[in-house]
Enzyme design. Structure first.
Site, PDB file in Angstrom:
ATOM      1  N   SER A  76     -11.107   2.259   2.207  1.00 32.82           N
ATOM      2  CA  SER A  76     -10.583   1.465   3.507  1.00 32.82           C
ATOM      3  C   SER A  76      -9.767   2.716   4.496  1.00 32.82           C
ATOM      4  O   SER A  76      -9.211   3.472   3.619  1.00 32.82           O
ATOM      5  CB  SER A  76      -9.410   0.394   3.215  1.00 32.82           C
ATOM      6  OG  SER A  76     -10.098  -0.611   3.000  1.00 32.82           O
ATOM      7  N   GLU A  78      -4.719   4.630   5.809  1.00 28.91           N
ATOM      8  CA  GLU A  78      -4.284   4.191   4.287  1.00 28.91           C
ATOM      9  C   GLU A  78      -4.932   5.524   3.626  1.00 28.91           C
ATOM     10  O   GLU A  78      -4.363   5.511   2.548  1.00 28.91           O
ATOM     11  CB  GLU A  78      -5.364   3.034   3.768  1.00 28.91           C
ATOM     12  CG  GLU A  78      -4.907   2.574   2.415  1.00 28.91           C
ATOM     13  CD  GLU A  78      -5.397   1.069   2.091  1.00 28.91           C
ATOM     14  OE1 GLU A  78      -6.341   1.031   1.307  1.00 28.91           O
ATOM     15  OE2 GLU A  78      -5.272   0.175   3.031  1.00 28.91           O
ATOM     16  N   ARG A  93       0.664  -1.313  -0.086  1.00 19.17           N
ATOM     17  CA  ARG A  93      -0.016   0.037   0.139  1.00 19.17           C
ATOM     18  C   ARG A  93       0.745   1.248   0.060  1.00 19.17           C
ATOM     19  O   ARG A  93       0.426   2.312   0.704  1.00 19.17           O
ATOM     20  CB  ARG A  93      -0.940   0.055   1.229  1.00 19.17           C
ATOM     21  CG  ARG A  93      -1.805  -1.144   1.361  1.00 19.17           C
ATOM     22  CD  ARG A  93      -2.774  -1.198  -0.071  1.00 19.17           C
ATOM     23  NE  ARG A  93      -3.800  -2.300   0.059  1.00 19.17           N
ATOM     24  CZ  ARG A  93      -3.475  -3.543  -0.585  1.00 19.17           C
ATOM     25  NH1 ARG A  93      -2.439  -3.781  -1.292  1.00 19.17           N
ATOM     26  NH2 ARG A  93      -4.379  -4.377  -0.416  1.00 19.17           N
TER      27      ARG A  93
END
Length: 291
Positions: free
Chosen positions: A205, A276, A156
């Protein structure tokens, strides 16, 4: 041109940008970035507005949305060549039509090819790093093709820095029967719809999954946070790693929920959850005590 960025974010929050542009070619993008650099303005792409939380005060710089050639995608010789502004859903559609597999996981990512490279987006056991051949990165100094290794892709994140923009991405895929691609996508989409608030306004998310037996969502559910609301925002009753705009939400409400979720996860599990979502403008997640 001043534009309210709430129009471009999936959560529907955020104030205005000092300037807004929609470059359609690499040359136009380079010109916008050089002009912003000359004026001392920070720059930021908004993509499809997912994975983005813009300050209520706005963004004191150039925000832009890639368009034209920079938002197109096509199949070429076993690859998908996509502009950085091309929706990953469009990239997947082109791949499926060409009988190319490997990008099925993108059906669960409501973002662009460029944003996917920037954060090495992934889902259902795969990610952009697994299929990316190279990406064209543009900044105020020019344009340069980079390999996944040079991009520093990992879970990520990438090594790209503010001011660097993914203008194009080339995905190397493998031949696969169209029927198999459709079946895999249908199965992933059904799982996503069953588990996530796909019919609500969210930015995606909230936290990266920690190195723990529980995912971020399960951890926050165990903390009793499902449905917890602050102002017009609430932690999704369906999946605790999502924040919904329940009506009239501000970005500050989302930040307050993020801070409370991190506090509870640290208190109950000793885990420091890492956001995130990307933050834009004068907005920040409060640090943990002692940081």
């Amino acid at each position: 041109m001043t534009v309210e960025l709430s129009r471009y974010t999936t959560l529907g929050t955020g104030g205005p940008a000092v300037r807004f542009a929609e470059p359609q070619t690499v040359e136009e993008l380079g010109e916008e970035l050089r002009r912003a650099a000359d004026e001392g303005l920070p720059v930021a792409p908004v993509g499809l507005g997912s994975n983005l939380l813009v300050a209520d005060e706005g963004f004191p710089g150039l925000a832009f949305k890639l368009a034209g050639d920079l938002a197109a995608a096509q199949a070429e010789d076993g690859r998908i060549v996509a502009g950085g502004g091309a929706a990953l859903a469009v990239c997947l559609h082109r791949a499926r039509a060409a009988g190319l597999g490997g990008l099925e996981f993108a059906c669960a990512i409501p973002g662009t090819a460029g944003g996917g490279v920037w954060m090495n987006a992934g889902a259902y056991g795969s990610d952009i790093a697994a299929v990316l051949e190279r990406a064209l990165v543009v900044d105020a100094e020019g344009a340069q093709w980079r390999t996944p290794e040079a991009l520093g892709l990992r879970y990520r994140r990438s090594a790209l820095e503010p001011g660097q923009v993914v203008a194009q991405a080339v995905f190397r895929l493998e031949p696969r029967p169209v029927k198999e691609i459709k079946a895999a996508v249908a199965e992933m989409q059904a799982r996503r719809k069953a588990a996530q608030p796909t019919n609500k306004r969210t930015f995606g998310s909230v936290f990266k999954n920690p190195e723990h037996e529980l995912s971020a969502g399960r951890m926050l559910e165990a903390c009793g946070l499902r449905g917890h609301a602050i102002g017009g925002a609430c932690i999704s009753p369906k999946h605790a790693n999502f924040i919904e705009n329940a009506g009239g939400a501000r970005s500050a409400d989302a930040i307050a929920l993020i801070a409370e979720a991190r506090r509870r996860a640290l208190e109950q599990f000793g885990v420091r959850l890492e956001p995130e979502v990307q933050l834009l403008g004068p907005i920040a997640v409060p640090p943990f005590p002692g940081e």
